[in-house]
Design an enzyme around this catalytic site. Structure first.
Site, short mmCIF file in Angstrom:
data_model
loop_
_atom_site.label_atom_id
_atom_site.label_comp_id
_atom_site.label_asym_id
_atom_site.label_seq_id
_atom_site.Cartn_x
_atom_site.Cartn_y
_atom_site.Cartn_z
CG ASP A 17 -2.05 0.94 1.16
OD1 ASP A 17 -2.31 1.46 0.05
OD2 ASP A 17 -2.69 1.17 2.18
N GLY A 20 -0.03 5.41 -4.40
CA GLY A 20 -0.70 6.65 -4.77
C GLY A 20 -0.17 7.83 -3.97
CG ASN A 65 -7.53 -2.28 -6.07
OD1 ASN A 65 -6.56 -3.05 -5.93
ND2 ASN A 65 -7.86 -1.40 -5.13
NE ARG A 191 -8.05 0.09 5.27
CZ ARG A 191 -7.71 1.38 5.25
NH1 ARG A 191 -8.00 2.14 6.27
NH2 ARG A 191 -7.10 1.90 4.21
CB SER A 193 -7.57 -4.33 2.53
OG SER A 193 -7.47 -3.09 3.16
C1 FPP Z 1 -1.99 0.16 -3.29
O1 FPP Z 1 -1.52 1.48 -3.26
C2 FPP Z 1 -1.43 -0.53 -4.42
C3 FPP Z 1 -2.16 -1.08 -5.43
C4 FPP Z 1 -3.62 -1.03 -5.51
C5 FPP Z 1 -1.49 -1.72 -6.56
C6 FPP Z 1 -0.29 -2.54 -6.24
C7 FPP Z 1 0.52 -2.59 -7.45
C8 FPP Z 1 1.85 -2.48 -7.54
C9 FPP Z 1 2.78 -2.44 -6.39
C10 FPP Z 1 2.38 -2.33 -8.89
C11 FPP Z 1 3.18 -3.40 -9.40
C12 FPP Z 1 2.73 -4.78 -9.16
C13 FPP Z 1 3.18 -5.79 -9.92
C14 FPP Z 1 2.78 -7.19 -9.63
C15 FPP Z 1 4.04 -5.55 -11.07
P1 FPP Z 1 -2.59 2.66 -3.41
O2 FPP Z 1 -2.69 3.01 -4.82
O3 FPP Z 1 -3.87 2.24 -2.74
O4 FPP Z 1 -1.87 3.78 -2.60
P2 FPP Z 1 -2.58 4.92 -1.73
O5 FPP Z 1 -3.28 4.21 -0.58
O6 FPP Z 1 -1.42 5.74 -1.27
O7 FPP Z 1 -3.52 5.65 -2.64
#
Ligand code: FPP
Length: 239
Positions: A17, A20, A65, A191, A193
């Site tokens: 996590d 973003g 997602n 969490r 999730s």
């Molecule tokens: C959560 O961060 C991350 C994801 C929903 C995607 C996970 C994907 C990767 C790490 C990319 C690469 C994966 C592979 C297998 C090549 P978020 O976007 O929810 O972050 P935030 O909570 O800060 O918004």
């Protein structure tokens, strides 16, 4: 630093996590955070066999997602395709077997074919087992497993009186994997999730503040070092 089988976790699962927020902190689009996250996936997956971790499972995309913007979803799907294409040979040579869990039906045909391809390519590897959770949700997995179990009962292949807590795991996507010993979630949220709900009943949890794109092998080694000091009783008392 290699873990010994007595002290180290055999199976580590990651909730990656914070991609973003990592990008937003830099005033950049969220996809840039996912790209930086993909680099960490490479680093951590490569480190696992060297650190004595036999199974690693990563939460790449959840059943929830899809609610993100079309741009972000499409960008993530393209990142997954690219990851499989660029990493297949390295993973093969590293001795890593790749598997996917989750509901594949909603994924596009090109991605599904790449997933099938890398699973077949690495099927004989035994040094390390990488499982990528893609369109995965714990409740969805239990629902799909229950449907298959119910079909077996209806067809007379399974006696309902024989159902116990060893039965459902045989129907889960993870049926060939051991339960995770340790689940690590980055970015400060505490969490689960909807991740590995059934399988993590006795897992140890580590919630770390570091955002996934900043999570290095060094952070991982530090957590593995702490794991050896945990007293895992699985509901029993200290021996
Ligand atoms: C959560 O961060 C991350 C994801 C929903 C995607 C996970 C994907 C990767 C790490 C990319 C690469 C994966 C592979 C297998 C090549 P978020 O976007 O929810 O972050 P935030 O909570 O800060 O918004």
């Amino acid at each position: 630093m290699r873990q010994t089988p007595e002290t180290g976790p055999r199976h580590v699962a990651f909730i990656m996590d914070g991609n973003g927020r990592w990008a937003e902190k830099r005033g950049r689009p969220r996809l840039l955070g996912h790209r930086a996250g993909a680099k960490r996936v490479r680093e951590i997956v490569e480190a696992c066999p060297e650190l004595g971790v036999e199974y690693v499972t990563i939460f790449a995309f959840s059943t929830e997602n899809w609610k993100r913007t079309q741009t972000e979803v499409a960008g993530l799907m393209s990142l997954f395709r690219r990851y499989i294409q660029t990493e297949a040979q390295t993973l093969l040579e590293q001795g890593t077997r790749v598997r996917f869990i989750g509901d594949r039906l909603r994924l596009d045909a090109k991605l599904r074919s790449l997933m099938d391809g890398i699973e077949a390519l690495t099927a004989h590897n035994t040094r390390c087992h990488l499982t990528i959770a893609l369109n995965y949700g714990g409740r969805d997995e239990v629902a799909r497993a229950t449907k298959r179990l119910a079909r077996d009962v209806a067809a007379g292949r399974l006696d309902p009186e024989s159902v116990d807590d060893n039965t459902l795991p045989r129907y889960l996507d993870t049926h060939v994997l051991p339960d995770p010993d340790l689940v690590i979630r980055t970015s400060g949220e505490a969490r689960i999730s909807n991740f590995l709900l059934w399988q993590s009943a006795y897992s140890e949890y580590e919630f770390v503040d570091t955002l996934w794109p900043d999570f290095t092998r060094g952070h991982f080694e530090e957590i593995l070092g702490r794991f050896g000091h945990r007293d895992r009783r699985f509901g029993g008392v200290k021996a």
